[in-house]
Scaffold this active site. Structure first.
Site, short mmCIF file in Angstrom:
data_model
loop_
_atom_site.label_atom_id
_atom_site.label_comp_id
_atom_site.label_asym_id
_atom_site.label_seq_id
_atom_site.Cartn_x
_atom_site.Cartn_y
_atom_site.Cartn_z
N LYS A 1 0.85 -1.23 0.03
CA LYS A 1 -0.06 0.07 0.22
C LYS A 1 0.88 1.41 0.00
CE LYS A 1 -0.12 -0.37 4.92
NZ LYS A 1 -1.18 -1.06 6.05
N TYR B 1 15.87 30.07 9.21
CA TYR B 1 14.69 31.06 9.50
C TYR B 1 14.47 30.92 11.26
CZ TYR B 1 12.40 30.47 4.99
OH TYR B 1 12.15 30.76 3.74
C1 LIG Z 1 -0.18 -1.95 6.87
C2 LIG Z 1 -1.02 -3.06 7.19
C3 LIG Z 1 -0.33 -4.19 7.40
C4 LIG Z 1 1.31 -4.17 7.13
O1 LIG Z 1 1.84 -3.69 8.66
P1 LIG Z 1 3.23 -3.67 8.94
O2 LIG Z 1 3.38 -3.25 10.23
O3 LIG Z 1 3.94 -2.66 8.04
O4 LIG Z 1 4.11 -5.01 8.78
C5 LIG Z 1 -0.69 -5.52 7.75
N1 LIG Z 1 -2.25 -5.39 7.98
C6 LIG Z 1 -2.94 -4.24 7.75
C7 LIG Z 1 -4.47 -4.67 8.09
C8 LIG Z 1 -2.44 -3.36 7.42
O5 LIG Z 1 -3.25 -2.20 7.53
#
Ligand SMILES: *Cc1c(COP(=O)(O)O)cnc(C)c1O
Length: 385
Positions: A53, A273
């Site tokens: 994702k 800044y």
């Molecule tokens: C993002 C996500 C994962 C992966 O999690 P990590 O901590 O990056 O390994 C797995 N399951 C769900 C439902 C997620 O949203």
């Protein structure tokens, strides 16, 4: 404190590769594949899927997903339907699940692209069953059970109600039942085992299907959490899945930026800044071509006298001074030989010496957020493909 590695250990881009680049993000696809194999070994006999994702956590799904597929990964998870369509174009035969599930009216798009929603409520299940019925064949999907995080998924009461909905379950293919852990990054936290038991109880009320509970940190909790399929994300990308201890995965990314200018500044002058940093001595200040628009959070700014993040020039640790700007940061190179800290030289911001989670902790965040904020301005180099 990490000890500086010799310069030769840090991947250096050649002159022609760096060209006009001001900042370079190097992503090691071989290291991602090796991390995948490591996690698969840890989880066997469970299947090891991959979570890609948010553009593979900012590292580039178009390059990362095919590399994972070449390493043997067959099942992928993304957050949105849009991401899933892009992934389908890259991987025509992979199994692709979408965490966000069905938005009303999106079933046709899932069907057209051969994608599987993770159904989060009774309404979504009913819609998917109806889409299956109208398409004349049972379409595969996952169901997400909420085991105590109170984010996405069917509540315990909803699972009870669904347990009697035999017609719905006859209409589609329940390919996977999953849940998600809230505190897996803290191995001693009692909530993980409580969630596991809730998942165990609730999943048995639904028709038999493959089960999945573990993200990266969940894999490290041991085989009781692995079930049939594990869903690592951050560990594939070299991140720190649990707060303490080693995770056995390798870093995959280097961010370096050029020195645009080195200036000699008298004691008593301020830098940047807000004039938040006053020099206590005559100093050499290097101005680097990287800033918060490249994912170096503004919260890495360092006020007068405070200790901030150190970045690396040829094995020398140098502190960030003053505010992080959109395109620039300033570092104190007074103690670094002029031959190293010179105009045009590259400085390591994330890499062998500075882990993404170390940078993250200085910014008050986690490496997940650092990776997903890397942005698109730095020149991207993929190696090990
Ligand atoms: C993002 C996500 C994962 C992966 O999690 P990590 O901590 O990056 O390994 C797995 N399951 C769900 C439902 C997620 O949203």
């Amino acid at each position: 404190m990490t000890r500086p590695l010799p310069l030769s250990a840090v991947p250096q881009a050649s002159e022609e590769e760096t060209g006009e680049s001001l900042a370079i993000l190097t992503i090691d696809l071989a290291a991602i594949a090796a991390n995948y194999r490591r996690l698969r070994e840890l989880s066997a006999p469970a299947e090891c899927a991959a979570v890609v994702k948010a553009d593979a956590y900012g590292l580039g799904m178009a390059q990362v997903a095919p590399a994972l597929a070449r390493a043997g990964c067959k099942t992928f998870f993304v957050a949105t339907l849009g991401e899933a369509k892009e992934l389908r174009a890259l991987l025509p035969t992979a199994t692709i699940y979408v965490f966000s599930g069905l938005i009303a009216g999106s079933a046709a798009a899932y069907r057209e692209h051969g994608l599987r929603p993770v159904l989060n409520s009774a309404d979504e299940i009913a819609e998917w069953a109806a889409a299956s019925a109208s398409g004349g064949r049972p379409l595969p999907a996952a169901i997400h059970i909420d085991s105590g995080m109170n984010r996405l998924g069917l509540s315990a009461a909803e699972v009870e109600r669904m347990a009697t909905a035999k017609d719905l379950f006859a209409a589609f293919e329940l390919a996977l039942v999953m849940s998600h852990l809230a505190c897996a990054d803290e191995p001693e936290h009692p909530k993980s085992e409580a969630q596991r038991q809730t998942f165990e109880t609730l999943r048995r009320k639904l028709p038999k299907a493959l089960a999945s509970l573990a993200n990266s940190a969940g894999i490290l909790l041991g085989s009781a959490f692995h079930y049939d399929l594990v869903r690592p994300g951050i560990a594939l990308y070299g991140g720190k899945a649990r707060r303490r201890g080693e995770t056995g995965v390798s870093p995959v990314l280097t961010l370096s930026a050029r020195i645009l200018q080195v200036r000699h500044v008298p004691a008593g002058e301020t830098v940047g800044y807000g004039a938040t940093w006053t020099l206590k001595r005559r100093s050499r200040i290097a101005v680097l071509a990287v800033g918060y628009a490249d994912g170096l959070f503004r919260s890495l700014s360092v006020d007068d006298g405070k200790k901030g993040l150190h970045v690396y020039i040829g094995g020398h640790a140098v502190p960030i001074l003053g505010r992080v700007s959109m395109d620039l940061i300033t570092v104190d190179v007074t103690d670094v030989p002029e031959s190293l800290a010179r105009r045009g030289a590259f400085v390591e911001l994330i890499g062998e010496n500075v882990a993404a989670h170390v940078l993250a902790s200085h910014a008050g965040t986690i490496d997940y957020e650092v990776l997903t904020n890397l942005g698109t301005r730095a020149t991207r180099r993929y190696i090990g493909g």
